[in-house]
Structure formats: structure tokens, C-alpha cells
Design an enzyme around this catalytic site. Structure first.
Site, PDB file in Angstrom:
ATOM      1  N   ILE A 262     -30.050  26.755  46.043  1.00 48.73           N
ATOM      2  CA  ILE A 262     -30.417  25.422  45.918  1.00 48.73           C
ATOM      3  C   ILE A 262     -30.857  25.203  44.518  1.00 48.73           C
ATOM      4  CG2 ILE A 262     -32.028  23.327  46.697  1.00 48.73           C
ATOM      5  CD1 ILE A 262     -31.840  24.598  49.531  1.00 48.73           C
ATOM      6  N   GLU A 284     -40.152  30.490  35.360  1.00 48.38           N
ATOM      7  CA  GLU A 284     -40.466  31.689  35.612  1.00 48.38           C
ATOM      8  C   GLU A 284     -39.264  32.705  35.904  1.00 48.38           C
ATOM      9  OE1 GLU A 284     -42.932  31.444  39.158  1.00 48.38           O
ATOM     10  OE2 GLU A 284     -41.365  30.666  40.390  1.00 48.38           O
TER      11      GLU A 284
END
Length: 497
Positions: A262, A284
Site C-alpha cells: 500500500i 524510516e
């Protein structure tokens, strides 16, 4: 001083039952591969002899089969934190074979330094370059390696030759001061460097070097489905509209993106939309999609904690490493996820949800409120402090038998106060400045699958009046129906009227 080369089995002998072991890396990237497998074999032998053997395992985030998989199958983990992502580790946590603690990723480094989590006995650090003074160049992910190396009593280096070259120049190792001496973190744009390209480890701690030639073993994500493609398009349309309305600067703000299909779909949606200019990222993890967008000129820079590329993409990256030298930078998780920096840069945060409720609360970790999937990771670090927090999920799962939009989430990770926008394949719910009842109507109308829309309107009919309308007897009726029949669509709210 020179460090002795030792085998993985010899390194494993330095680790004992009850030790706390910490590893480098973030996701599978930059994790040690050889020593953990040898440690799992050692645990099996102890268990066969009727002897206990378990360690406490601290990592940067999820790992891979070399660590979470092998050690979980060997029943060698007593306490696990801060994140896990393999089926074996998941089963261990859900079956009480290991104690799993699920913190925000930005908190763990400082919790260790504050003394909240005890000592670290051994750190296993993957490196791609080293010298006798203890200066090392890490691999494809930093994670919490700087703090682990600083706090560990002993350090084992796993020297990787798989990539044929080091990652020198791609890291920004930095540890902030602790209160009461803490100062600002001087990052004002994603490309700002504040630390060192090398990690300095006390050479007296380094007890040996284990040669390795293993890849990260990361598979490429599956192709976009109709559902994920629709989610990506809906996110891109929403961002483009916000730019046009002047609520997002025309030069854009940096994006943060979570992990998975997604997240990739959202990035591809942004890249393909004519109303969205070239952008930067402060995140991240970067995946294959980011490398592709850099090569196409759509993403100009990415600050990250790890290069979570599939094995094939990583080889492509290494073959073209000079192209990426001025486009990528890896930081420790404490910095990549730091609330101060997230707030200062004004990130647009895009993360995935397992389920959302009609009032905007999000569950990102627990199936039916009980079984852990992976962990909260860094999603809350970003969503709570971002300029704009977006949560994405498909409207249905299990071939339509399960709605991801429910009356009340079965587990709460991100409250309504941190969730600004929800996006599914059906559409976008902009929740800003809405009361609870307005949020419910907006989410049902825009994000719920047609099979479930009337069902959720029916829930509102039986909900008790109040600031947040709920019927506590009916709030989990859809979950209960799914457990009993395997299909949420069979829920009957009329009996709760």
C-alpha cells in the site's frame, strides 16, 4: 589493535542463557545473518540436552528469517522488542512462547540510555568496512546500532562482503544528548548531515569478526492490485487538491511512507500524478519504489533509517551507487523518527492500518484485538507530529468477508486525535475540524465498501446518543459475527435497537 576473525559458532559461544543481545539493522536491512543462525543452533542443542537457553533480543525493528525466524523456531527468545515481522516470531508472541513488548521506535534508544531496559550484554553489528581503531561503516540499515554499540559490554562484528563495496558516505551516525543537557537536533531539511559517516566502537569491546556473504533476503513486493492502485490514486488526488487549495505549499513538504504494497502504491500514485511536483522524503524506510522514482527524477532526496530494497534492486543500487550518493542518507531510528524533526519539517505522513473505526481511531497492530501482526513501529512517531497524517487501508479483506471500517476498533494504536485523513480504495475521508458524528458520516459515505455501507448506517441507528454515539453491546458485533460465521456481512444490528 587487530581483531581476530572467528567462526559464527565461536561467536555464538560468547552468548549465554539470559543474555540481552542487540543487533544492528532496520527491517532486514543491515542485520547480521550468520551469528544469529549459529545461536539458534546452539539453543537447539541446549534444549535437546534438557538445558534452558533463551536470550532477550533487541533490534532496530523487524528483521528477517536469519534472526526472528531462526531464533523463534529454536524457542530461543525470552523477551523481544521493539518490532517483529516473521510468521515464527508472530506465533511465538501470540502463543506466549516469548514476551513481546511493542514500543514506539523513536523511544527505544533513549529508554535504553535512561536505564529503563537494563544492560546489553552483546551487540552483533553488521559492517561493510572496518579498521583497527574501531571505526566501522555499517550496512544497508542503521537501526539503533550507535546506541547498541555504545552500551554493549561486548561487540561482535559481522563483516559482509556480499555487496562488493562498503556503504561509506551513506550514513549519518548521531546520538543526541540526554536531559537535562539535551539540545535541538539541527536538521532543517532532509539532506542535512549532523553526525559521522562512520560508527566509532570502543576497540576493547570488539571480541571478534565473523565473515559473511549473505544477502538481506528481501523479496520484491507483489504487483499493484486494483485495490492498492485505487488507494494510491486517491492519496495522490487528495494531495494535489490540497496543493491547489494552498493548504500544502506548492513546492511540497517531505513525505514519510510506511512499509508494504500500500505504501508503494501511494508513492507510485504521487509519482504519476501531473499535479504533484518533484518531492523529497524524510522517512524510516525506503523501498524499491523510491529508487525507481529517483531514477525517473520524481524523488530528489530521501533521508531514511534503512535501504529496504529487494535483493535484485539492491544489486542494481550497488552497481549504480555513485548515482545515489547525493540522493540518499541513512540515520539512526531515534533521528529518522524523532518527533522534533518530524514537527519541524512538516512531514506528510502516510501509514497503513489494519482497521479503522467510524470515528477515526486506527488499529495497526492486532487482529481482532488480540493477535499481534508486526508492531506499531514508527507510525505514531510520524502521525502524531506530522503536518498531515494519512492512514490507508483497503476497504475489505478476506474476499469481502471482512470490513476494515468497523464501529469500534478492536485495538487502539492511533487515536482520533492523531488521524487527519483516512483513505481506502473507495475514497477519502478528510476528518479535519469535524465532530465525532460528522467524522462517522464522512467515513461511512466515502471510505466504506458498498457491501458494508448500510450495515454501518444501521449501527449508528442503534447507537446511544452522546458526544461519541456508541452502543457498547453492539460495538464489536461485526467482529463477533466474523469469528462465529466467517463473514461480517451477516451482522444484524436490529436486535440491539
Amino acid at each position: 589493535m587487530s581483531f581476530p576473525f572467528i567462526s559464527a559458532e565461536e561467536a555464538a559461544e560468547q552468548i549465554h542463557h539470559g543474555d540481552t543481545v542487540a543487533t544492528s539493522g532496520f527491517t532486514a536491512s543491515g542485520t547480521p545473518k550468520i551469528v544469529p543462525v549459529a545461536l539458534a543452533e546452539k539453543a537447539k542443542k541446549h534444549h535437546e540436552n534438557g538445558e534452558p537457553f533463551k536470550i532477550n533480543l533487541y533490534t532496530g525493528a523487524s528483521t528477517n528469517d536469519y534472526i526472528d525466524g531462526a531464533l523463534s523456531r529454536a524457542n530461543a527468545i525470552a523477551i523481544r522488542t521493539p518490532y517483529q515481522g516473521t510468521p515464527d516470531a508472530r506465533n511465538g508472541a501470540n502463543n506466549y512462547e516469548m514476551d513481546y513488548y511493542d514500543p514506539h521506535l523513536s523511544h527505544m534508544s533513549q529508554d535504553l540510555r535512561y536505564g529503563f531496559m537494563g544492560d546489553i550484554d552483546v551487540a552483533i553489528i553488521e559492517v561493510t568496512e572496518m579498521n583497527p581503531s574501531g571505526e566501522v561503516v555499517l550496512g544497508a540499515g542503521i537501526g539503533l546500532a550507535p546506541v547498541f554499540a555504545k552500551m554493549a559490554k561486548k561487540v561482535i562484528l559481522e563483516y559482509s562482503s556480499y555487496y562488493k563495496t562498503s556503504f561509506r558516505g551513506f550514513h549519518d551516525n548521531y546520538i543526541p544528548l540526554d536531559p537535562p543537557h539535551r539540545r535541538e537536533i539541527p536538521i532543517y531539511k532532509p539532506s542535512d548531515r549532523i553526525g559521522s559517516p562512520v560508527l566509532k566502537i570502543d576497540p576493547k569491546k570488539i571480541i571478534g569478526v565473523v565473515p559473511s556473504n549473505e544477502s538481506e533476503s528481501i523479496s520484491a513486493f507483489t504487483s499493484l492490485s486494483d485495490s492498492t492502485r485505487a488507494i494510491g490514486q486517491n492519496v495522490a488526488d487528495f494531495i494535489a487538491r490540497e496543493i491547489k487549495l494552498g493548504r500544502i505549499p506548492k513546492e511540497l513538504l517531505p513525505f514519510q511512507s510506511g512499509v508494504g504494497n500500500i505504501a508503494n502504491a501511494a508513492l507510485y500514485g504521487l509519482a504519476d500524478h501531473p499535479g504533484i511536483p518533484k518531492f523529497e522524503m524524510y522517512t524510516e524506510v525506503v523501498q524499491d519504489a523510491v529508487m525507481e522514482l529517483m531514477e525517473k527524477g520524481k524523488c530528489s532526496y530521501a533521508s531514511t533509517c534503512a535501504l529496504a530494497f529487494s535483493d535484485d534492486a539492491m544489486l542494481h543500487f550497488m552497481d549504480n551507487i555513485n548515482f545515489f550518493r547525493d540522493k540518499l542518507l541513512m540515520r539512526p531510528a531515534e533521528i529518522s523518527n524523532h518527533p522534533e524533526v518530524v514537527r519541524r519539517l512538516g512531514l506528510i505522513a502516510m501509514n497503513t492500518a489494519l482497521e479503522c473505526d467510524i470515528y477515526g481511531n486506527v488499529n495497526s497492530t492486532h487482529v481482532n484485538g488480540t493477535k499481534i501482526m508486526n508492531g506499531i513501529g514508527g507510525a505514531a512517531d510520524f502521525s502524531r507530529n506530522s503536518y498531515l497524517s494519512i492512514f490507508m487501508c483497503p476497504s475489505i479483506q478476506k474476499k469481502g468477508a471482512l470490513s476494515t471500517i468497523v464501529p469500534m476498533v478492536s485495538h487502539l494504536d492511533h487515536s482520533e486525535h492523531s488521524v487527519k485523513v483516512i483513505v481506502t480504495d473507495q475514497g477519502v475521508a478528510d476528518l479535519r475540524n469535524l465532530s465525532p458524528l460528522q467524522r462517522a458520516k464522512t467515513i461511512i459515505e466515502n471510505c466504506v465498501h458498498p457491501d458494508y455501507k448500510q450495515l454501518l448506517w444501521d449501527y449508528l441507528k442503534v447507537a446511544r446518543k452522546g458526544h461519541i454515539p456508541h452502543n457498547l453491546r453492539a460495538a464489536f458485533a461485526m467482529h463477533n459475527t466474523f469469528e462465529e460465521t466467517g463473514d461480517m456481512r451477516l451482522t444484524d444490528f436490529s436486535k440491539y435497537a
